[in-house]
Scaffold this active site. Structure first.
Site, PDB file in Angstrom:
ATOM      1  N   ASP A 452      -2.407  -3.835  -1.891  1.00 32.58           N
ATOM      2  CA  ASP A 452      -3.702  -4.435  -2.225  1.00 32.58           C
ATOM      3  C   ASP A 452      -4.853  -3.556  -1.739  1.00 32.58           C
ATOM      4  O   ASP A 452      -5.851  -4.027  -1.210  1.00 32.58           O
ATOM      5  CB  ASP A 452      -3.813  -5.840  -1.624  1.00 32.58           C
ATOM      6  CG  ASP A 452      -5.028  -6.605  -2.127  1.00 32.58           C
ATOM      7  OD1 ASP A 452      -5.553  -6.264  -3.204  1.00 32.58           O
ATOM      8  OD2 ASP A 452      -5.469  -7.543  -1.430  1.00 32.58           O
ATOM      9  N   MET A 453      -4.717  -2.250  -1.932  1.00 29.55           N
ATOM     10  CA  MET A 453      -5.754  -1.310  -1.516  1.00 29.55           C
ATOM     11  C   MET A 453      -6.725  -1.039  -2.667  1.00 29.55           C
ATOM     12  O   MET A 453      -6.969   0.111  -3.054  1.00 29.55           O
ATOM     13  CB  MET A 453      -5.125  -0.016  -1.003  1.00 29.55           C
ATOM     14  CG  MET A 453      -4.389  -0.182   0.300  1.00 29.55           C
ATOM     15  SD  MET A 453      -5.496  -0.694   1.634  1.00 29.55           S
ATOM     16  CE  MET A 453      -4.320  -1.106   2.922  1.00 29.55           C
TER      17      MET A 453
END
Length: 771
Positions: A452-453
């Site tokens: 989830d970057m």
């Protein structure tokens, strides 16, 4: 009796430390706690036998612990305290007459007194040192006298979310300086009346940056009221209620900003000559007359644009716009938030350009189908689950380029079955032709993102002076801490970017990229070790060490796992939607790097419990990933006492010279005043979410930290110059402007943040120098 009770307490401590220490040692951790447990057991037995040698023995242990602690972490008070606090307190108790009553043998107080004094001396010295601090100075000279601010507007106004389409969060106003900022005082307070209610989702937050046009400020609220405020007095001019309904499916109930447009084709003073565009959490975009808040009926369908048009899986609460659309070149550029990790059947992350007057769709760029940008006909749908832009775009109208901070395909932690286009555009900064939506370049910041970057923040555009001349640049902050400084014409790095080896070993059916990009300008933290584990006491510190060893962790980009993985930096981000502020005159940057580790554990579908009746949207806890083979349980890496397992500082302020890429300073930011039962103003360096702002006077302003303050800093050194207590959490971005009499105001919204637990409220706070 006191001696007997003390002995029993020492036995109990010995059993806890010894048992936990054996567990830690078996997992491959430090043997210190096994030894400490044995020492407490032996000291307790000697004390029970009334032998004065118990004090000698314990004195040696205090000194040994002191040496071990300094060897392991140096002179860092915040890490020495948990290691030695309980041990020294017990030493002080053993020196009392009650604990020594009836002891046989020579007087053994002297060695224990010396051990305690040595510990206090080290503690005192460590309080004066900060090994995590970087002290330095940014150049204050003006690099250029004709800086490109990215927009033509009066110096005392703020027309866009980042002030201009460049997203610099910089104002040329210079009335407030490092010399006089301490004199700032409240000018007015306005309350919106929109507060978090009992039926709201957890992440109901107030993150808006006001716009200032003419004599008015324009804001939105968490439940999407649009409000105009007199900029000089704080009096309400008008408000508009879109009457949205609550929806437990939404992960976010917020509004970060409205958008402004002046229509040159309509005479000044006529209806809707100036318009404010309001994004709503039920996927609408509403055009309002800036003069009175009335709906502008010529826009779209009676003034309202339906953003769910052509969306696949148009489920209520799964798609909405949390950030201000960008208006540039006669177009409204709209992205949207898609719920993370709910399902494999979610709406598209399509980026759309609408004609600003009529609302007609001009082009659409769908990262799942990037080559076709002509408006999608009725009856067709965009690609589901394609990477989205939940933040705000930036643009260079002269270059004709639009810059998108793109997220990831949901489910975030599962990479099976991603298309080639998804793999190309996920977690990237992508440039499109402003007029056609066609791709111009893409710079990916994470390959095959399993963490989830997302690129979380509006890219900031600034012209940088290099040895080869002036280069039109882009500064892109990322969650993993890298700052990408790119030539915004081509996407090529100005500050080098290289590929580095990354951990492998994803779950069966998935894979991890063998390398990941890394910028030479980075706030990426060092990998965590057992020495970095923290606690209020030695006991919860030990618990954190055990938990660290139980998790899979091989540094940044450790893949999610069934075992449970440590993700550091976590998806809270070193930088998040607040981004950074850039001074285009001095060509320097000011930001707030934040460090919080998270855990990520994959749950096989057969082990996922059914949803509860009162389940509400959240990015923490169990994310169900319906339709995928695994759900994921995520959250911050916390001790049994609910505090971060990693040692502070968790938050800094930092300054960067963009001409060289050097980090000039990095200082702890914020206190635990609002984090503990007692309001202690201890400057630990706390997390924050929100953004900074820089002024031409050489002052940076920032709220954001989880203590409720607005602060001012010397841009040159990063040292705090002023602070004001806020009535609620200030997780937003401040802005500044002038009014008719020439006074410069600084304004911040204080309404709290549901996920980080700051105090909710409904305040708009203005500050100015005395008249």
């Amino acid at each position: 009796m006191a001696v007997t009770i003390t002995s029993l307490v020492l036995f109990l401590i010995g059993l806890v430390l010894g048992g936990g220490g054996i567990w830690l040692a078996v997992l491959g951790g430090s043997w210190y706690y096994v030894i400490a447990g044995l020492v407490f057991l032996i000291t307790g037995w000697l004390l029970l036998m009334r032998r004065s040698t118990s004090l000698w023995f314990y004195a040696l242990f205090v000194l040994a612990t002191l040496c071990w602690a300094v060897w392991e972490i140096g002179f860092d008070w915040w890490q020495l305290g948990p290691r030695g606090g309980v041990i020294v307190l017990i030493a002080l108790w053993l020196l009392t007459p009650w604990a020594r009553r009836g002891l046989r043998g020579p007087d053994a107080r002297a060695p224990l007194i010396l051990a305690v004094l040595a510990s206090l001396a080290v503690a005192g010295y460590s309080m004066t040192a900060d090994p995590k601090d970087i002290g330095g100075t940014l150049g204050t000279d003006k690099v250029t006298t004709a800086a490109n601010l990215g927009g033509d507007m009066p110096a005392g106004e703020w027309h866009f979310y980042g002030r201009t389409p460049f997203g610099q969060r910089y104002s040329p106003l210079d009335q407030i300086t490092p010399d006089n900022v301490a004199k700032l005082q409240p000018a007015w307070t306005y309350r919106t009346g929109d507060v978090k209610g009992p039926d709201d989702i957890g992440e109901t937050t107030y993150q808006v940056t006001p716009l200032k046009i003419g004599d008015a400020l324009f804001i939105c609220t968490p439940h999407n009221f649009a409000i105009a405020i007199d900029a000089a007095t704080g009096k309400e001019k008008w408000r508009y209620d879109p009457k949205i309904k609550l929806d437990p499916n939404r992960q976010h109930q917020t509004c970060r900003g409205v958008s402004y447009y002046a229509d040159a084709k309509i005479a000044a003073g006529q209806p809707c000559a100036q318009r404010v565009y309001l994004p709503t959490s039920d996927a609408r975009l509403i055009a309002l007359d800036a003069a009175n808040g009335q709906v502008c009926p010529s826009f779209a369908e009676g003034g309202t644009l339906n953003l769910m048009a052509n969306m696949p899986y148009p489920k209520s609460g799964y798609y909405y716009s949390t950030s201000a659309p960008l208006i540039v070149g006669g177009k409204i550029i709209v992205g949207g938030a898609v719920n993370d990790n709910y399902s494999t059947e979610e709406p598209s992350g399509v980026i759309r350009a609408f004609e600003v007057d009529s609302g007609a769709l001009l082009w659409n760029w769908d990262s799942g189908n990037p080559d076709v940008t002509t408006p999608l006909p009725a009856g067709q749908t965009y690609t589901h689950n394609s990477p989205n832009m939940w933040s705000t775009a930036s643009a260079d109208e002269k270059l004709g380029l639009l810059y998108l901070p793109l997220g990831n395909q949901t489910p975030d932690q599962l990479g099976m079955g991603r298309s080639a286009n998804v793999e190309k555009f996920s977690s990237s900064i992508t440039a499109l032709d402003l007029n056609t939506g066609q791709l111009r370049w893409v710079r990916q910041t994470v390959h095959h993102d399993l963490w989830d970057m997302d690129v979380p923040a509006q890219p900031t555009l600034v012209d940088i002076t290099t040895q080869g001349g002036v280069v039109p640049a882009l500064v892109g902050p990322t969650k993993q801490g890298d700052l990408y400084v790119l030539d915004r014409r081509t996407g090529e790095p100005i500050i080098p970017v290289k590929e580095v080896a990354a951990p492998g070993g994803a779950i069966e059916g998935d894979h991890a990229s063998p390398t990941q990009p890394a910028s030479d300008l980075s706030f990426n933290p060092k990998p965590l070790t057992g020495a970095d584990m923290w606690g209020i006491t030695i006991f919860d510190q030990l618990a954190c060490r055990i938990e660290l060893k139980k998790l899979r962790y091989e540094g940044r980009y450790t893949p999610p796992s069934l075992q449970g993985s440590l993700i550091y930096p976590g998806n809270f981000g070193v930088f998040n939607w607040g981004g950074v502020a850039v001074d285009p005159v001095r060509q320097v940057m000011f930001g707030m790097p934040t460090y919080l580790a998270f855990t990520s554990k994959l749950i096989p579908r057969a082990d996922v419990p059914p949803p509860g009746d009162n389940t509400k949207g959240s990015e923490q806890g169990l994310n169900r990933n319906e339709g995928a083979p695994y759900a994921v349980a995520m959250g911050p890496f916390l001790s049994p006492l609910g505090i971060p397992c990693q040692a502070p500082p968790w938050g800094y302020v930092a300054g960067v010279d963009l001409k060289t890429g050097n980090i000039a300073y990095k200082h702890r930011n914020g206190t635990v005043y609002d984090m503990t039962p007692l309001p202690l103003p201890l400057k630990v360096g706390v997390p924050g979410i929100g953004g900074p702002m820089i002024t031409g006077g050489g002052v940076a302003f920032l709220g954001a930290a989880v203590d409720d303050y607005l602060r001012a800093y010397d841009l040159a050194t990063g040292r705090q110059l002023w602070q004001a207590r806020l009535p609620a959490g200030g997780q937003s971005t401040p802005m500044t402007y002038t009014v008719a009499d020439g006074r410069q105001f600084v304004v911040i919204v204080a309404g709290g943040h549901g996920s980080v637990g700051t105090k909710p409220g409904d305040y708009v706070m203005a500050y100015a120098l005395p008249k």
